[in-house]
Design a protein around this motif. Sequence first.
Motif, PDB file in Angstrom:
ATOM      1  N   MET A  76       0.833  -1.195   0.000  1.00  0.00           N
ATOM      2  CA  MET A  76       0.000   0.000   0.000  1.00  0.00           C
ATOM      3  C   MET A  76       0.874   1.253   0.000  1.00  0.00           C
ATOM      4  N   PHE A  77       2.005   1.161   0.688  1.00  0.00           N
ATOM      5  CA  PHE A  77       2.913   2.307   0.741  1.00  0.00           C
ATOM      6  C   PHE A  77       3.446   2.628  -0.656  1.00  0.00           C
ATOM      7  N   HIS A  78       3.824   1.596  -1.388  1.00  0.00           N
ATOM      8  CA  HIS A  78       4.359   1.769  -2.739  1.00  0.00           C
ATOM      9  C   HIS A  78       3.306   2.389  -3.661  1.00  0.00           C
ATOM     10  N   CYS A  79       2.087   1.905  -3.591  1.00  0.00           N
ATOM     11  CA  CYS A  79       1.005   2.456  -4.416  1.00  0.00           C
ATOM     12  C   CYS A  79       0.696   3.899  -4.034  1.00  0.00           C
ATOM     13  N   ALA A  80       0.667   4.184  -2.743  1.00  0.00           N
ATOM     14  CA  ALA A  80       0.404   5.553  -2.288  1.00  0.00           C
ATOM     15  C   ALA A  80       1.502   6.492  -2.759  1.00  0.00           C
ATOM     16  N   LYS A  81       2.738   6.026  -2.691  1.00  0.00           N
ATOM     17  CA  LYS A  81       3.873   6.854  -3.124  1.00  0.00           C
ATOM     18  C   LYS A  81       3.759   7.205  -4.601  1.00  0.00           C
ATOM     19  N   GLN A  90       2.526  11.020  -8.788  1.00  0.00           N
ATOM     20  CA  GLN A  90       1.953  11.324 -10.099  1.00  0.00           C
ATOM     21  C   GLN A  90       0.994  12.517 -10.021  1.00  0.00           C
ATOM     22  N   LEU A  91       0.238  12.613  -8.951  1.00  0.00           N
ATOM     23  CA  LEU A  91      -0.691  13.733  -8.800  1.00  0.00           C
ATOM     24  C   LEU A  91       0.029  15.062  -8.605  1.00  0.00           C
ATOM     25  N   THR A  92       1.094  15.043  -7.828  1.00  0.00           N
ATOM     26  CA  THR A  92       1.782  16.287  -7.520  1.00  0.00           C
ATOM     27  C   THR A  92       2.850  16.649  -8.542  1.00  0.00           C
ATOM     28  N   GLY A  93       3.329  15.682  -9.312  1.00  0.00           N
ATOM     29  CA  GLY A  93       4.361  15.957 -10.303  1.00  0.00           C
ATOM     30  C   GLY A  93       5.761  15.979  -9.732  1.00  0.00           C
ATOM     31  N   ILE A  94       5.921  15.499  -8.509  1.00  0.00           N
ATOM     32  CA  ILE A  94       7.248  15.448  -7.883  1.00  0.00           C
ATOM     33  C   ILE A  94       8.032  14.302  -8.510  1.00  0.00           C
ATOM     34  N   LYS A  95       9.274  14.567  -8.875  1.00  0.00           N
ATOM     35  CA  LYS A  95      10.090  13.564  -9.567  1.00  0.00           C
ATOM     36  C   LYS A  95      10.932  12.715  -8.617  1.00  0.00           C
ATOM     37  N   ILE A 155      11.576  12.337  -1.509  1.00  0.00           N
ATOM     38  CA  ILE A 155      10.658  13.329  -0.924  1.00  0.00           C
ATOM     39  C   ILE A 155       9.331  12.662  -0.557  1.00  0.00           C
ATOM     40  N   MET A 156       8.822  11.834  -1.457  1.00  0.00           N
ATOM     41  CA  MET A 156       7.551  11.159  -1.195  1.00  0.00           C
ATOM     42  C   MET A 156       7.697  10.112  -0.091  1.00  0.00           C
ATOM     43  N   ILE A 157       8.799   9.399  -0.094  1.00  0.00           N
ATOM     44  CA  ILE A 157       9.012   8.379   0.942  1.00  0.00           C
ATOM     45  C   ILE A 157       9.076   9.024   2.317  1.00  0.00           C
ATOM     46  N   LEU A 158       9.796  10.117   2.422  1.00  0.00           N
ATOM     47  CA  LEU A 158       9.905  10.818   3.704  1.00  0.00           C
ATOM     48  C   LEU A 158       8.552  11.362   4.151  1.00  0.00           C
ATOM     49  N   THR A 159       7.842  12.009   3.252  1.00  0.00           N
ATOM     50  CA  THR A 159       6.539  12.582   3.592  1.00  0.00           C
ATOM     51  C   THR A 159       5.538  11.516   4.000  1.00  0.00           C
ATOM     52  N   LEU A 160       5.430  10.456   3.209  1.00  0.00           N
ATOM     53  CA  LEU A 160       4.474   9.392   3.533  1.00  0.00           C
ATOM     54  C   LEU A 160       4.837   8.664   4.820  1.00  0.00           C
ATOM     55  N   THR A 161       6.110   8.499   5.077  1.00  0.00           N
ATOM     56  CA  THR A 161       6.526   7.852   6.323  1.00  0.00           C
ATOM     57  C   THR A 161       6.088   8.675   7.520  1.00  0.00           C
ATOM     58  N   VAL A 162       6.305   9.976   7.451  1.00  0.00           N
ATOM     59  CA  VAL A 162       5.926  10.859   8.555  1.00  0.00           C
ATOM     60  C   VAL A 162       4.406  10.853   8.765  1.00  0.00           C
ATOM     61  N   VAL A 163       3.644  10.728   7.702  1.00  0.00           N
ATOM     62  CA  VAL A 163       2.183  10.755   7.813  1.00  0.00           C
ATOM     63  C   VAL A 163       1.614   9.391   8.184  1.00  0.00           C
ATOM     64  N   LEU A 164       2.066   8.334   7.519  1.00  0.00           N
ATOM     65  CA  LEU A 164       1.436   7.023   7.687  1.00  0.00           C
ATOM     66  C   LEU A 164       1.783   6.310   8.986  1.00  0.00           C
ATOM     67  N   ILE A 165       2.964   6.520   9.527  1.00  0.00           N
ATOM     68  CA  ILE A 165       3.324   5.837  10.779  1.00  0.00           C
ATOM     69  C   ILE A 165       2.408   6.262  11.931  1.00  0.00           C
ATOM     70  N   PRO A 166       2.212   7.566  12.180  1.00  0.00           N
ATOM     71  CA  PRO A 166       1.289   7.925  13.272  1.00  0.00           C
ATOM     72  C   PRO A 166      -0.167   7.505  12.995  1.00  0.00           C
TER      73      PRO A 166
END
Length: 84
Positions: free
Chosen positions: A1-6, A11-16, A20-31
Amino acid sequence: MFHCAKHSIKQLTGIKKDWIMILTLTVVLIPVTYFMAKDHNDYINFLSFPYAQISAVLGIGLPIILYITALLRGRLKSKKKQKA
């Protein structure tokens, strides 16, 4: 699920950059996961009732909406070409 969310958010934000996505999702999804899974019974109840309905609506409704949008866009483009 983490891989799909990333990949979805990337793709939605256009971040290459992946980090950046791994760090952001980790900070959000762990709590979020920690507080949801604190009580195992509540977590299982969430997965059995509202999650299944939300997934079904998104899994069936979203492709239908995208298909209808693609049809309408195709018709609008063909009408513009005919007028020009």
